[in-house]
Design a protein around this motif. Structure first.
Motif, PDB file in Angstrom:
ATOM      1  N   ASN A 138       0.854  -1.197   0.000  1.00  0.00           N
ATOM      2  CA  ASN A 138       0.000   0.000   0.000  1.00  0.00           C
ATOM      3  C   ASN A 138       0.884   1.240   0.000  1.00  0.00           C
ATOM      4  O   ASN A 138       1.105   1.871   1.042  1.00  0.00           O
ATOM      5  CB  ASN A 138      -0.929  -0.027   1.228  1.00  0.00           C
ATOM      6  N   GLU A 139       1.408   1.551  -1.192  1.00  0.00           N
ATOM      7  CA  GLU A 139       2.394   2.630  -1.345  1.00  0.00           C
ATOM      8  C   GLU A 139       1.873   3.989  -0.880  1.00  0.00           C
ATOM      9  O   GLU A 139       2.643   4.838  -0.433  1.00  0.00           O
ATOM     10  CB  GLU A 139       2.833   2.729  -2.821  1.00  0.00           C
ATOM     11  N   GLU A 140       0.565   4.208  -0.974  1.00  0.00           N
ATOM     12  CA  GLU A 140      -0.001   5.524  -0.628  1.00  0.00           C
ATOM     13  C   GLU A 140      -0.421   5.619   0.830  1.00  0.00           C
ATOM     14  O   GLU A 140      -1.119   6.547   1.219  1.00  0.00           O
ATOM     15  CB  GLU A 140      -1.218   5.816  -1.525  1.00  0.00           C
ATOM     16  N   THR A 141      -0.017   4.662   1.651  1.00  0.00           N
ATOM     17  CA  THR A 141      -0.446   4.656   3.052  1.00  0.00           C
ATOM     18  C   THR A 141      -0.065   5.931   3.793  1.00  0.00           C
ATOM     19  O   THR A 141       0.976   6.525   3.520  1.00  0.00           O
ATOM     20  CB  THR A 141       0.158   3.443   3.795  1.00  0.00           C
ATOM     21  N   LYS A 142      -0.932   6.320   4.710  1.00  0.00           N
ATOM     22  CA  LYS A 142      -0.634   7.450   5.613  1.00  0.00           C
ATOM     23  C   LYS A 142      -0.656   6.934   7.054  1.00  0.00           C
ATOM     24  O   LYS A 142      -1.032   7.643   7.988  1.00  0.00           O
ATOM     25  CB  LYS A 142      -1.660   8.566   5.416  1.00  0.00           C
ATOM     26  N   LEU A 143      -0.252   5.690   7.213  1.00  0.00           N
ATOM     27  CA  LEU A 143      -0.318   4.990   8.497  1.00  0.00           C
ATOM     28  C   LEU A 143       0.336   5.781   9.620  1.00  0.00           C
ATOM     29  O   LEU A 143      -0.183   5.858  10.729  1.00  0.00           O
ATOM     30  CB  LEU A 143       0.368   3.625   8.354  1.00  0.00           C
ATOM     31  N   PHE A 144       1.492   6.390   9.332  1.00  0.00           N
ATOM     32  CA  PHE A 144       2.264   7.028  10.392  1.00  0.00           C
ATOM     33  C   PHE A 144       1.992   8.528  10.512  1.00  0.00           C
ATOM     34  O   PHE A 144       2.710   9.241  11.211  1.00  0.00           O
ATOM     35  CB  PHE A 144       3.752   6.756  10.191  1.00  0.00           C
ATOM     36  N   THR A 145       0.945   8.988   9.852  1.00  0.00           N
ATOM     37  CA  THR A 145       0.505  10.366  10.104  1.00  0.00           C
ATOM     38  C   THR A 145      -0.370  10.421  11.345  1.00  0.00           C
ATOM     39  O   THR A 145      -0.642  11.484  11.886  1.00  0.00           O
ATOM     40  CB  THR A 145      -0.278  10.938   8.905  1.00  0.00           C
ATOM     41  N   GLY A 146      -0.840   9.235  11.780  1.00  0.00           N
ATOM     42  CA  GLY A 146      -1.636   9.151  13.007  1.00  0.00           C
ATOM     43  C   GLY A 146      -1.064   8.088  13.924  1.00  0.00           C
ATOM     44  O   GLY A 146       0.121   7.771  13.868  1.00  0.00           O
ATOM     45  N   LYS A 147      -1.917   7.520  14.773  1.00  0.00           N
ATOM     46  CA  LYS A 147      -1.461   6.529  15.751  1.00  0.00           C
ATOM     47  C   LYS A 147      -2.155   5.187  15.543  1.00  0.00           C
ATOM     48  O   LYS A 147      -3.252   5.112  15.001  1.00  0.00           O
ATOM     49  CB  LYS A 147      -1.742   7.018  17.181  1.00  0.00           C
ATOM     50  N   ASP A 181       5.982   4.731  22.196  1.00  0.00           N
ATOM     51  CA  ASP A 181       4.828   5.339  22.854  1.00  0.00           C
ATOM     52  C   ASP A 181       4.267   6.507  22.048  1.00  0.00           C
ATOM     53  O   ASP A 181       3.083   6.827  22.151  1.00  0.00           O
ATOM     54  CB  ASP A 181       5.227   5.802  24.264  1.00  0.00           C
ATOM     55  N   TYR A 182       5.121   7.136  21.229  1.00  0.00           N
ATOM     56  CA  TYR A 182       4.668   8.296  20.449  1.00  0.00           C
ATOM     57  C   TYR A 182       3.782   7.901  19.266  1.00  0.00           C
ATOM     58  O   TYR A 182       2.986   8.703  18.789  1.00  0.00           O
ATOM     59  CB  TYR A 182       5.879   9.095  19.951  1.00  0.00           C
ATOM     60  N   SER A 183       3.956   6.681  18.754  1.00  0.00           N
ATOM     61  CA  SER A 183       3.220   6.281  17.549  1.00  0.00           C
ATOM     62  C   SER A 183       2.032   5.374  17.837  1.00  0.00           C
ATOM     63  O   SER A 183       1.343   4.951  16.927  1.00  0.00           O
ATOM     64  CB  SER A 183       4.168   5.565  16.570  1.00  0.00           C
ATOM     65  N   SER A 184       1.811   5.081  19.132  1.00  0.00           N
ATOM     66  CA  SER A 184       0.711   4.171  19.448  1.00  0.00           C
ATOM     67  C   SER A 184      -0.144   4.711  20.581  1.00  0.00           C
ATOM     68  O   SER A 184       0.271   5.582  21.348  1.00  0.00           O
ATOM     69  CB  SER A 184       1.256   2.786  19.803  1.00  0.00           C
ATOM     70  N   ALA A 185      -1.354   4.186  20.648  1.00  0.00           N
ATOM     71  CA  ALA A 185      -2.293   4.529  21.715  1.00  0.00           C
ATOM     72  C   ALA A 185      -2.900   3.213  22.214  1.00  0.00           C
ATOM     73  O   ALA A 185      -2.988   2.249  21.459  1.00  0.00           O
ATOM     74  CB  ALA A 185      -3.378   5.456  21.171  1.00  0.00           C
ATOM     75  N   PRO A 186      -3.291   3.135  23.462  1.00  0.00           N
ATOM     76  CA  PRO A 186      -3.249   4.171  24.484  1.00  0.00           C
ATOM     77  C   PRO A 186      -1.831   4.372  25.021  1.00  0.00           C
ATOM     78  O   PRO A 186      -0.905   3.677  24.601  1.00  0.00           O
ATOM     79  CB  PRO A 186      -4.170   3.601  25.568  1.00  0.00           C
ATOM     80  N   SER A 187      -1.695   5.281  25.971  1.00  0.00           N
ATOM     81  CA  SER A 187      -0.398   5.531  26.603  1.00  0.00           C
ATOM     82  C   SER A 187       0.030   4.299  27.381  1.00  0.00           C
ATOM     83  O   SER A 187      -0.774   3.415  27.701  1.00  0.00           O
ATOM     84  CB  SER A 187      -0.508   6.722  27.556  1.00  0.00           C
ATOM     85  N   LEU A 188       1.306   4.240  27.695  1.00  0.00           N
ATOM     86  CA  LEU A 188       1.859   3.109  28.445  1.00  0.00           C
ATOM     87  C   LEU A 188       1.132   2.927  29.775  1.00  0.00           C
ATOM     88  O   LEU A 188       0.829   1.806  30.191  1.00  0.00           O
ATOM     89  CB  LEU A 188       3.360   3.331  28.683  1.00  0.00           C
ATOM     90  N   GLU A 189       0.810   4.033  30.426  1.00  0.00           N
ATOM     91  CA  GLU A 189       0.128   3.974  31.728  1.00  0.00           C
ATOM     92  C   GLU A 189      -1.219   3.252  31.613  1.00  0.00           C
ATOM     93  O   GLU A 189      -1.557   2.393  32.427  1.00  0.00           O
ATOM     94  CB  GLU A 189      -0.080   5.404  32.257  1.00  0.00           C
ATOM     95  N   VAL A 190      -1.980   3.575  30.565  1.00  0.00           N
ATOM     96  CA  VAL A 190      -3.294   2.933  30.367  1.00  0.00           C
ATOM     97  C   VAL A 190      -3.128   1.506  29.876  1.00  0.00           C
ATOM     98  O   VAL A 190      -3.835   0.595  30.309  1.00  0.00           O
ATOM     99  CB  VAL A 190      -4.161   3.766  29.393  1.00  0.00           C
ATOM    100  N   ALA A 191      -2.180   1.296  28.951  1.00  0.00           N
ATOM    101  CA  ALA A 191      -1.946  -0.052  28.424  1.00  0.00           C
ATOM    102  C   ALA A 191      -1.601  -1.036  29.525  1.00  0.00           C
ATOM    103  O   ALA A 191      -1.923  -2.227  29.431  1.00  0.00           O
ATOM    104  CB  ALA A 191      -0.831  -0.025  27.379  1.00  0.00           C
ATOM    105  N   MET A 192      -0.953  -0.557  30.600  1.00  0.00           N
ATOM    106  CA  MET A 192      -0.525  -1.434  31.681  1.00  0.00           C
ATOM    107  C   MET A 192      -1.570  -1.579  32.785  1.00  0.00           C
ATOM    108  O   MET A 192      -1.328  -2.233  33.804  1.00  0.00           O
ATOM    109  CB  MET A 192       0.786  -0.925  32.274  1.00  0.00           C
TER     110      MET A 192
END
Length: 502
Positions: A138-147, A181-192
């Motif tokens: 998927n060459e046109e992906t914008k995956l890393f413009t968000g989380k 942690d910057y590219s994913s959600a939720p935050s580490l605190e919530v994930a744990m």
């Protein structure tokens, strides 16, 4: 740095891995031979390696002849010693992490060793490869413009004798680099967070205002989360909450029963679904093409594969074959030797090869998840295919189900007893039951033979479960979230009877 530039840099970095993947596509058996040789060389001075004389093993046949097939019960004493602090038992580098297996609802837990090598060169490498293969298609992906929204399991990490155990997702989260942690959600605190329902609400609080571009998690639990997001926001579909959502990476359970519900929740024509095949014991395969229902077997993760044809399956006494000898269209039980010190380990899954160049597979079920009380040999694939056909014909949607046997009494026939929780009920349960029965007959000749004139098997008996029954059942067992699954098929009546008592 602007997000489009970040997107381009990350995409370029991940795509570099494609050349290494092409290597094992071109030389699959050579790569697997190298994996085995390296595993044996690395572990030859461990207690297990000395016991089975790894130093003298030169060929695959030597390996198969000298080292017995293992189930968890066979290696549990060694694992328990390792959990209490002993090292160099089955793997030479220190092992301090153990994935508490949550693949079934059985009370007994398994503690699967997770070495640093398995973390880095298997589980984390696979996470990058999942993104790499998607981006390559998927060459046109914008995956890393968000989380990416990742829905992991229970994130309790317990310390015991200077070793740690918990869900695999918690172990991976604990060991992720800080920038993840910057590219994913939720935050580490919530994930744990450990309490599942509180965690769900916290995830929604954190993510409904984020630009979520991908989802990662088990279909059954992700469905619960997405429905709660819609309840909270009052929106009609998930794209009204996250308009840039483009892909869902899923695994853990068969996706077919959930497919139609996801299409309703995410009504986007070009939305992508990418399946993965991973477990506490390792990461094995990834979907490598858009829209495919096949998974590419990943051959360079420090895992050596062997296979038992299910027609010859005798548990630990089975005869195995290497990758070079497999054929298409045959169900095989999977045996793995890993860079965490599992040796010829019978994982309990069954797979089928759909392609031999490259090696692509379909997961067909579990060696234990079938019903064969009356010689009907009904496996999970038969049941999932039959339910798909039945739901299409009756316009029903299913959330969850389980099936157990009705044992013969006196001259009465036996049968199968179903508990089904519907998202959308069929207009007629009698018609639904008839269509399901006919679909099973058309798919499985053994079932059809046992159904002849109701002599061995009577018509299926179906109980319509109240809304939320399976959720309540798992909650009572303390098994909400993550990799916890409803057992679909069983030769025992235990699960059916427990559900009917709630």
């Amino acid at each position: 740095m602007p997000f489009p530039i970040v997107n381009s840099i990350i995409s370029w970095f991940l795509k570099k891995r494609i050349h290494q993947i092409e290597l094992f596509l071109k030389y699959p058996t050579d790569v697997q031979d190298e994996v085995l040789a390296k595993l044996l060389q690395t572990a030859k001075r461990t207690e297990f390696g000395k016991q089975y004389d790894f130093s003298s093993i030169r060929t695959y046949q030597d390996f198969a002849d000298k080292v017995p097939i293992q189930k968890y019960e066979s290696i549990e004493p060694l694992i328990e010693r390792c959990r209490k602090g002993e090292q160099n038992l089955f793997w030479p580098t220190p092992i301090k992490w153990f994935a508490k297996s949550s693949g079934t609802t059985n009370a007994k837990s398994k503690f699967i060793p997770v070495s640093n090598e398995a973390l880095e060169y298997c589980h984390m490498k696979a996470g990058k490869d999942m993104l790499c293969l998607y981006i390559n298609n998927n060459e046109e992906t914008k995956l890393f413009t968000g989380k990416g929204l990742k829905l992991g399991g229970s994130s309790d990490i317990y310390e015991d004798n200077n070793s740690y155990f918990g869900d695999l997702s918690a172990i991976i989260t604990e060991n992720l680099p800080f920038w993840a942690d910057y590219s994913s959600a939720p935050s580490l605190e919530v994930a744990m967070m450990s309490e599942w329902e509180t965690k769900m609400e916290a995830i929604i609080d954190e993510t409904i205002k984020e630009d979520i571009t991908s989802l990662v998690g088990v279909p059954s639990w992700m469905l619960v989360l997405l429905n709660r997001v819609l309840e909270r926001t009052g929106k009609d579909n998930i794209l009204e909450v996250w308009p840039n959502l483009e892909v869902y990476f899923h695994g853990g359970v068969n996706f077919n029963p959930y497919r139609e519900q996801y299409k309703k929740l995410i009504p986007k024509k070009n939305f992508q679904y990418y399946e993965t095949y991973n477990a506490s014991e390792g990461f094995f395969a990834i979907q490598d093409r858009n829209g495919s229902k096949e998974l590419l077997l990943m051959l360079d993760y420090g895992i050596f594969y062997e296979f038992i044809p299910m027609s010859d399956y005798k548990g630990e006494n089975s005869k195995t074959i290497p990758l070079a000898d497999v054929k298409k269209g045959i169900d095989y039980a999977l045996i793995i030797s890993t860079n965490a010190g599992l040796w010829r380990y019978l994982i309990g899954d069954t797979i089928r090869f759909t392609s031999l160049d490259p090696y692509r597979i379909k997961i067909t079920g579990r060696t234990k998840h079938y019903i064969n009380v009356f010689g009907e040999e009904l496996n999970i694939e038969n049941v999932e295919d039959a339910l798909k056909l039945t739901c299409e014909k009756t316009e029903a949607l299913i959330n969850d189900y389980t099936v157990g046997p009705i044992f013969m009494e006196g001259k009465k026939s036996g049968g199968h007893e179903w508990v089904i929780e519907f998202e959308k009920h069929p207009k007629s349960m009698n018609y639904f039951t008839e269509i399901l029965d006919n679909a099973l007959k058309s798919i499985n000749s053994d079932y059809e033979a046992k159904r002849y004139n109701n002599m061995t098997l009577a018509m299926p008996k179906i109980h319509v479960a109240k809304k939320g029954l399976f959720y309540e059942w798992l909650k009572q067992k303390g098994k909400l979230g993550g990799q916890h699954k409803v057992p679909r098929l069983s030769n025992s009546r235990a699960f059916v009877e427990e559900l009917l008592e709630i």
